[in-house]
Design a protein around this motif. Structure first.
Motif, PDB file in Angstrom:
ATOM      1  N   GLY A  58      -8.131  -6.583  -3.251  1.00  0.00           N
ATOM      2  CA  GLY A  58      -9.669  -6.575  -2.987  1.00  0.00           C
ATOM      3  C   GLY A  58     -10.516  -6.534  -4.182  1.00  0.00           C
ATOM      4  O   GLY A  58     -11.430  -7.455  -4.175  1.00  0.00           O
ATOM      5  N   MET A  59      -9.985  -6.286  -5.235  1.00  0.00           N
ATOM      6  CA  MET A  59     -10.878  -6.515  -6.672  1.00  0.00           C
ATOM      7  C   MET A  59     -10.691  -8.086  -6.847  1.00  0.00           C
ATOM      8  O   MET A  59     -11.837  -8.702  -7.284  1.00  0.00           O
ATOM      9  CB  MET A  59     -10.325  -5.584  -7.777  1.00  0.00           C
ATOM     10  CG  MET A  59     -10.710  -5.850  -9.086  1.00  0.00           C
ATOM     11  SD  MET A  59     -10.037  -4.957 -10.285  1.00  0.00           S
ATOM     12  CE  MET A  59     -11.207  -5.050 -11.497  1.00  0.00           C
ATOM     13  N   THR A  60      -9.695  -8.728  -6.780  1.00  0.00           N
ATOM     14  CA  THR A  60      -9.662 -10.197  -6.917  1.00  0.00           C
ATOM     15  C   THR A  60     -10.617 -11.139  -6.011  1.00  0.00           C
ATOM     16  O   THR A  60     -11.346 -11.839  -6.227  1.00  0.00           O
ATOM     17  CB  THR A  60      -8.260 -10.643  -6.755  1.00  0.00           C
ATOM     18  OG1 THR A  60      -7.438  -9.958  -7.785  1.00  0.00           O
ATOM     19  CG2 THR A  60      -8.099 -12.149  -6.911  1.00  0.00           C
ATOM     20  N   LEU A  61     -10.551 -10.746  -4.524  1.00  0.00           N
ATOM     21  CA  LEU A  61     -11.387 -11.217  -3.920  1.00  0.00           C
ATOM     22  C   LEU A  61     -12.905 -10.889  -4.075  1.00  0.00           C
ATOM     23  O   LEU A  61     -13.724 -11.894  -3.918  1.00  0.00           O
ATOM     24  CB  LEU A  61     -11.062 -10.837  -2.383  1.00  0.00           C
ATOM     25  CG  LEU A  61      -9.650 -11.231  -1.853  1.00  0.00           C
ATOM     26  CD1 LEU A  61      -9.458 -10.435  -0.489  1.00  0.00           C
ATOM     27  CD2 LEU A  61      -9.675 -12.671  -1.756  1.00  0.00           C
ATOM     28  N   THR A  62     -13.479  -9.815  -4.648  1.00  0.00           N
ATOM     29  CA  THR A  62     -14.549  -9.549  -4.961  1.00  0.00           C
ATOM     30  C   THR A  62     -14.920 -10.236  -6.178  1.00  0.00           C
ATOM     31  O   THR A  62     -16.281 -10.957  -6.183  1.00  0.00           O
ATOM     32  CB  THR A  62     -14.708  -8.039  -5.134  1.00  0.00           C
ATOM     33  OG1 THR A  62     -14.522  -7.148  -4.054  1.00  0.00           O
ATOM     34  CG2 THR A  62     -16.096  -7.527  -5.727  1.00  0.00           C
ATOM     35  N   THR A  63     -14.149 -10.155  -7.102  1.00  0.00           N
ATOM     36  CA  THR A  63     -14.381 -11.181  -8.105  1.00  0.00           C
ATOM     37  C   THR A  63     -14.514 -12.596  -7.920  1.00  0.00           C
ATOM     38  O   THR A  63     -15.296 -13.222  -8.446  1.00  0.00           O
ATOM     39  CB  THR A  63     -13.122 -11.062  -9.513  1.00  0.00           C
ATOM     40  OG1 THR A  63     -13.228  -9.599  -9.620  1.00  0.00           O
ATOM     41  CG2 THR A  63     -13.691 -11.613 -10.528  1.00  0.00           C
ATOM     42  N   LYS A  64     -13.555 -13.083  -7.074  1.00  0.00           N
ATOM     43  CA  LYS A  64     -13.812 -14.454  -6.688  1.00  0.00           C
ATOM     44  C   LYS A  64     -15.389 -14.691  -6.009  1.00  0.00           C
ATOM     45  O   LYS A  64     -16.047 -15.779  -6.269  1.00  0.00           O
ATOM     46  CB  LYS A  64     -12.854 -14.776  -5.637  1.00  0.00           C
ATOM     47  CG  LYS A  64     -12.583 -16.305  -5.189  1.00  0.00           C
ATOM     48  CD  LYS A  64     -13.260 -16.935  -4.096  1.00  0.00           C
ATOM     49  CE  LYS A  64     -13.216 -18.299  -3.784  1.00  0.00           C
ATOM     50  NZ  LYS A  64     -13.988 -18.587  -2.694  1.00  0.00           N
ATOM     51  N   PHE A  88      -2.797 -11.527   5.040  1.00  0.00           N
ATOM     52  CA  PHE A  88      -3.620 -12.699   5.164  1.00  0.00           C
ATOM     53  C   PHE A  88      -4.919 -12.589   5.978  1.00  0.00           C
ATOM     54  O   PHE A  88      -5.989 -13.299   5.522  1.00  0.00           O
ATOM     55  CB  PHE A  88      -2.491 -13.518   6.011  1.00  0.00           C
ATOM     56  CG  PHE A  88      -3.250 -14.892   6.555  1.00  0.00           C
ATOM     57  CD1 PHE A  88      -3.393 -16.145   5.624  1.00  0.00           C
ATOM     58  CD2 PHE A  88      -3.781 -15.219   7.908  1.00  0.00           C
ATOM     59  CE1 PHE A  88      -3.680 -17.175   5.899  1.00  0.00           C
ATOM     60  CE2 PHE A  88      -4.409 -16.295   8.259  1.00  0.00           C
ATOM     61  CZ  PHE A  88      -4.327 -17.330   7.332  1.00  0.00           C
ATOM     62  N   TYR A  89      -5.015 -11.668   7.076  1.00  0.00           N
ATOM     63  CA  TYR A  89      -6.198 -11.192   8.008  1.00  0.00           C
ATOM     64  C   TYR A  89      -7.210 -10.634   6.670  1.00  0.00           C
ATOM     65  O   TYR A  89      -8.587 -10.866   7.104  1.00  0.00           O
ATOM     66  CB  TYR A  89      -5.937 -10.793   8.883  1.00  0.00           C
ATOM     67  CG  TYR A  89      -5.300 -11.604  10.050  1.00  0.00           C
ATOM     68  CD1 TYR A  89      -5.919 -12.629  10.732  1.00  0.00           C
ATOM     69  CD2 TYR A  89      -3.639 -11.660  10.231  1.00  0.00           C
ATOM     70  CE1 TYR A  89      -5.183 -13.351  11.690  1.00  0.00           C
ATOM     71  CE2 TYR A  89      -3.139 -12.240  11.274  1.00  0.00           C
ATOM     72  CZ  TYR A  89      -3.800 -13.586  11.871  1.00  0.00           C
ATOM     73  OH  TYR A  89      -3.241 -14.213  12.751  1.00  0.00           O
ATOM     74  N   PHE A  90      -6.709  -9.698   6.143  1.00  0.00           N
ATOM     75  CA  PHE A  90      -7.506  -8.911   5.570  1.00  0.00           C
ATOM     76  C   PHE A  90      -8.387  -9.539   4.380  1.00  0.00           C
ATOM     77  O   PHE A  90      -9.579  -9.538   4.202  1.00  0.00           O
ATOM     78  CB  PHE A  90      -6.716  -7.817   4.683  1.00  0.00           C
ATOM     79  CG  PHE A  90      -7.580  -7.230   3.291  1.00  0.00           C
ATOM     80  CD1 PHE A  90      -8.410  -6.276   3.815  1.00  0.00           C
ATOM     81  CD2 PHE A  90      -7.219  -7.548   2.153  1.00  0.00           C
ATOM     82  CE1 PHE A  90      -9.058  -5.628   2.693  1.00  0.00           C
ATOM     83  CE2 PHE A  90      -7.747  -6.935   1.137  1.00  0.00           C
ATOM     84  CZ  PHE A  90      -8.823  -5.814   1.425  1.00  0.00           C
ATOM     85  N   ARG A  91      -7.604 -10.778   3.761  1.00  0.00           N
ATOM     86  CA  ARG A  91      -8.415 -11.639   2.720  1.00  0.00           C
ATOM     87  C   ARG A  91      -9.790 -12.392   3.147  1.00  0.00           C
ATOM     88  O   ARG A  91     -10.720 -12.130   2.678  1.00  0.00           O
ATOM     89  CB  ARG A  91      -7.324 -12.658   2.458  1.00  0.00           C
ATOM     90  CG  ARG A  91      -7.884 -13.632   1.119  1.00  0.00           C
ATOM     91  CD  ARG A  91      -6.656 -15.064   1.008  1.00  0.00           C
ATOM     92  NE  ARG A  91      -6.634 -15.699   2.122  1.00  0.00           N
ATOM     93  CZ  ARG A  91      -5.907 -16.635   2.261  1.00  0.00           C
ATOM     94  NH1 ARG A  91      -5.359 -17.013   1.399  1.00  0.00           N
ATOM     95  NH2 ARG A  91      -5.899 -17.256   3.466  1.00  0.00           N
ATOM     96  N   ASN A  92      -9.539 -12.780   4.667  1.00  0.00           N
ATOM     97  CA  ASN A  92     -10.808 -13.302   5.042  1.00  0.00           C
ATOM     98  C   ASN A  92     -11.881 -12.636   5.292  1.00  0.00           C
ATOM     99  O   ASN A  92     -12.992 -12.749   5.137  1.00  0.00           O
ATOM    100  CB  ASN A  92     -10.331 -14.359   6.454  1.00  0.00           C
ATOM    101  CG  ASN A  92      -9.463 -15.389   5.967  1.00  0.00           C
ATOM    102  OD1 ASN A  92      -9.292 -16.162   5.033  1.00  0.00           O
ATOM    103  ND2 ASN A  92      -8.561 -15.687   6.866  1.00  0.00           N
ATOM    104  N   VAL A  93     -11.580 -11.542   5.888  1.00  0.00           N
ATOM    105  CA  VAL A  93     -12.575 -10.084   6.350  1.00  0.00           C
ATOM    106  C   VAL A  93     -13.309 -10.001   5.109  1.00  0.00           C
ATOM    107  O   VAL A  93     -14.476  -9.684   4.997  1.00  0.00           O
ATOM    108  CB  VAL A  93     -12.075  -9.167   7.426  1.00  0.00           C
ATOM    109  CG1 VAL A  93     -12.939  -8.102   7.555  1.00  0.00           C
ATOM    110  CG2 VAL A  93     -11.349  -9.957   8.495  1.00  0.00           C
ATOM    111  N   PHE A  94     -12.074  -9.297   4.160  1.00  0.00           N
ATOM    112  CA  PHE A  94     -12.909  -8.783   2.914  1.00  0.00           C
ATOM    113  C   PHE A  94     -13.931  -9.478   2.122  1.00  0.00           C
ATOM    114  O   PHE A  94     -14.731  -9.025   1.642  1.00  0.00           O
ATOM    115  CB  PHE A  94     -11.761  -8.162   2.051  1.00  0.00           C
ATOM    116  CG  PHE A  94     -12.305  -7.346   0.923  1.00  0.00           C
ATOM    117  CD1 PHE A  94     -12.313  -6.035   1.352  1.00  0.00           C
ATOM    118  CD2 PHE A  94     -12.370  -7.664  -0.235  1.00  0.00           C
ATOM    119  CE1 PHE A  94     -12.748  -5.054   0.255  1.00  0.00           C
ATOM    120  CE2 PHE A  94     -12.686  -6.786  -1.092  1.00  0.00           C
ATOM    121  CZ  PHE A  94     -13.153  -5.540  -0.813  1.00  0.00           C
TER     122      PHE A  94
END
Length: 611
Positions: free
Chosen positions: A314-320, A191-197
């Motif tokens: 991480g890849m999903t967040l970068t793609t977002k 949960f915290y990683f998502r926001n930071v990354f």
């Protein structure tokens, strides 16, 4: 130029599912193939989980005193067959998804390029070219890779872990509970990683776009940097940007590696605890050796998906982030459009009228003085009108309002009696040809550049139109180039002198056979004799074409039929050159300020042409 870096945009806070949901129209036609790819990937995961169950049967029923060797070979054959089946399924997944994912990437790229062509000049004034380049190339490449791999494998990995946990619980509920307990801290950390990354990913992509803009500007301005000996200064600025991007990427990598370390280490710790409990249960006879083997073989199979979930997240967040950046551009409205019911003049002759024309730049402060404020001017069919004024009086801006490169904020522009806002935009820009002082040529042949918007006369071939345009623009030098008119001139024509580029750009405008020719001093790099020859040929070839030309030299002014004097955002006088000299003190002042010695660039260009 202002650079739009997008470090703080509305798309940044858009929910994940909403962002990816915007791809639905593109995904719908290829959904069957994506579904087949997903099923193949899921089947491959299930097959991988089947192998530990075969091992459990092998340990429990074969590896004991009196066990038949044939059963070992059968079990080995089953494991080998399952491994081969898994490989085939992985291959089929790629076959099903790679082509449609690449097709979506192409569609998004073409759609983005089309939208960039439609957006007004005001948009491009604010955005760095490197930002647009990174959005059209790197960001869309990320989207393709996520569609072809990340999205499918994230779902498959999640399903595989769930199925694996079910199998673990079927072996022993206590061991399964121990392994599942490790998911709690991982979920909290995720949960915290998502926001930071996500924030780091956005920053790195924006910084990469800024860096690309710097490279492009340095390449285009290489002659200036070299001439002023500012190469080292430019390098220092570039190094600072590159180091900022490096620091952001390192911070991003640290964030991801820390999360991956947590994702990998927690399950390993739980497995250590599980091994101790498993041995204890086996010693008490509550668990068979085969069940222990199956449990830990399943855990080994799950190690890949568990670790993969972290990377795929991480890849999903970068793609977002890439999608948010893509839609930052796509959501920008085109403010200069064709009317629902376009009009066309009854008799197209090139008659231009400006009535109370006013203009203020879109990003101007409220209450600021307009660039143009109540301009009234009439250019008769076939007439050449020179527009003069002091620096910053709005001459070039006025010219760009005529073909609607910018939209007037007040008043009217009438071409042959029809307001330009009532024209179809493409039809309007076909009727008007523009040549700017700051010429832009494309990385193609001279032929392609000149014939970019060519409209040959009836019975005239493209080659004839090309020859006529080059002759009129006094661009005969092209025939002495290595491949003549088929010579590739390089990016923006930087291999040519300023005067040569201007004549090719003017030839391009002439070949368009417009009703109205708009020239922003496109002959400034030519000597007076060549300028006079060009003007005389223009009168012959475009006898029925009206011309509005911004003049920065007295020689250009004297070649016009009439002259309009622009001052304070208004036309304060119109007449012939001689008339204005007699009656206007301000005109005499402007003409005196125009009569300046040639610039360093003009001298250098003249020297290049002589060579």
């Amino acid at each position: 130029m202002q650079h739009q870096t997008g470090h703080s945009t509305p798309g940044e806070n858009t929910p994940l599912l909403k962002t990816f949901g915007r791809l639905a129209p593109q995904l719908k036609p290829i959904l069957p193939r994506l579904l087949l790819g997903f099923l193949c990937a899921l089947a491959a995961g299930v097959v991988a989980l089947t192998i530990p169950q075969v091992l459990r049967g092998l340990v429990n029923s074969v590896l004991h005193a009196g066990g038949a060797s044939t059963e070992v070979w059968i079990a080995a054959g089953v494991v080998a067959g399952l491994g081969l089946l898994e490989a085939v399924l992985v291959y089929l997944r790629r076959v099903f998804v790679i082509t449609p994912a690449a097709r979506i990437e192409t569609q998004l790229r073409v759609r983005l390029y089309r939208h960039l062509q439609d957006l007004p000049v005001a948009f491009h004034d604010k955005w760095g070219s490197g930002q647009l380049l990174s959005r059209s190339m790197a960001d869309l490449g990320l989207i393709r890779r996520w569609l072809a791999f990340g999205s499918i494998m994230l779902v498959v990995a999640t399903v595989t872990v769930v199925v694996g946990l079910v199998l673990m619980f079927s072996s022993n509920w206590l061991l399964g509970t121990i392994y599942l307990a490790g998911a709690i801290p991982i979920t909290i950390r995720a949960f915290y990683f998502r926001n930071v990354f996500r924030a780091a990913s956005r920053l790195s992509q924006d910084q990469a776009g800024d860096l690309a803009t710097t490279v492009e500007e340095s390449v285009h301005g290489i002659r200036v940097l070299k001439a002023f000996g500012r190469g080292r200064h430019a390098l220092e600025g570039f190094s600072v940007q590159a180091e900022r991007l490096r620091d952001t990427e390192i911070s991003k990598a640290r964030s991801l590696s820390g999360f991956l370390m947590f994702v990998v280490s927690v399950p390993e710790i739980t497995l250590g605890i599980g091994l101790f409990v498993g041995v204890w249960l086996t010693a008490r006879g509550e668990l068979t050796v085969g069940e222990v083997v199956a449990f830990f073989a399943t855990a080994a199979v799950l190690a890949g998906p568990v670790e993969g979930i972290g990377m795929l997240l991480g890849m999903t967040l970068t793609t977002k982030t890439a999608l948010d950046r893509h839609y930052d551009v796509m959501d920008t409205p085109n403010t200069i459009t064709s009317p629902a019911a376009a009009e066309a003049p009854a008799s197209p002759r090139g008659h231009l009228e400006l009535r109370g024309l006013s203009f203020r730049f879109p990003d101007a402060k409220p209450g600021s003085t307009p660039v143009l404020n109540g301009v009234d001017l009439e250019i008769l069919p076939g007439e050449t009108m020179a527009l003069v004024g002091t620096t910053g009086s709005g001459k070039s801006t006025l010219l760009q309002l005529v073909p609607r490169l910018y939209e007037a904020t007040g008043g009217q522009i009438l071409l042959d009696g029809v307001d330009v806002r009532r024209y179809d935009v493409e039809a309007l820009r076909t009727a008007i040809a523009v040549a700017f002082e700051d010429t832009t040529l494309f990385s193609s042949s001279i032929r392609d550049n000149v014939l970019l918007g060519a409209r040959p006369s009836p019975g005239q071939s493209p080659d004839d139109a090309l020859a006529e345009a080059l002759e009129t623009a006094q661009a005969g030098f092209v025939h002495s180039l290595p491949d003549g008119v088929d010579t590739l001139i390089g990016e923006e024509g930087l291999s040519l002198s300023g005067g040569q580029r201007q004549r090719i750009a003017l030839a391009r405008a002439i070949a368009a056979k417009p009703r109205l020719l708009v020239l922003d001093d496109p002959l400034s790099a030519l000597d007076v004799k060549t300028e006079e020859a060009v003007t005389e040929r223009l009168r012959e070839v475009l006898a029925r074409t009206s011309t509005l030309i911004v003049a920065h030299r007295p020689s250009t002014v004297m070649l016009a039929d009439r002259v309009a004097l622009l001052d304070g955002g208004r036309i304060i006088d119109v007449g012939t050159h001689a008339e204005l000299l007699r009656r206007s003190d301000h005109y005499r002042h402007v003409i005196a300020s125009l009569d300046e010695p040639p610039s360093v660039e003009e001298v250098l260009d003249a020297g290049e042409e002589k060579r």
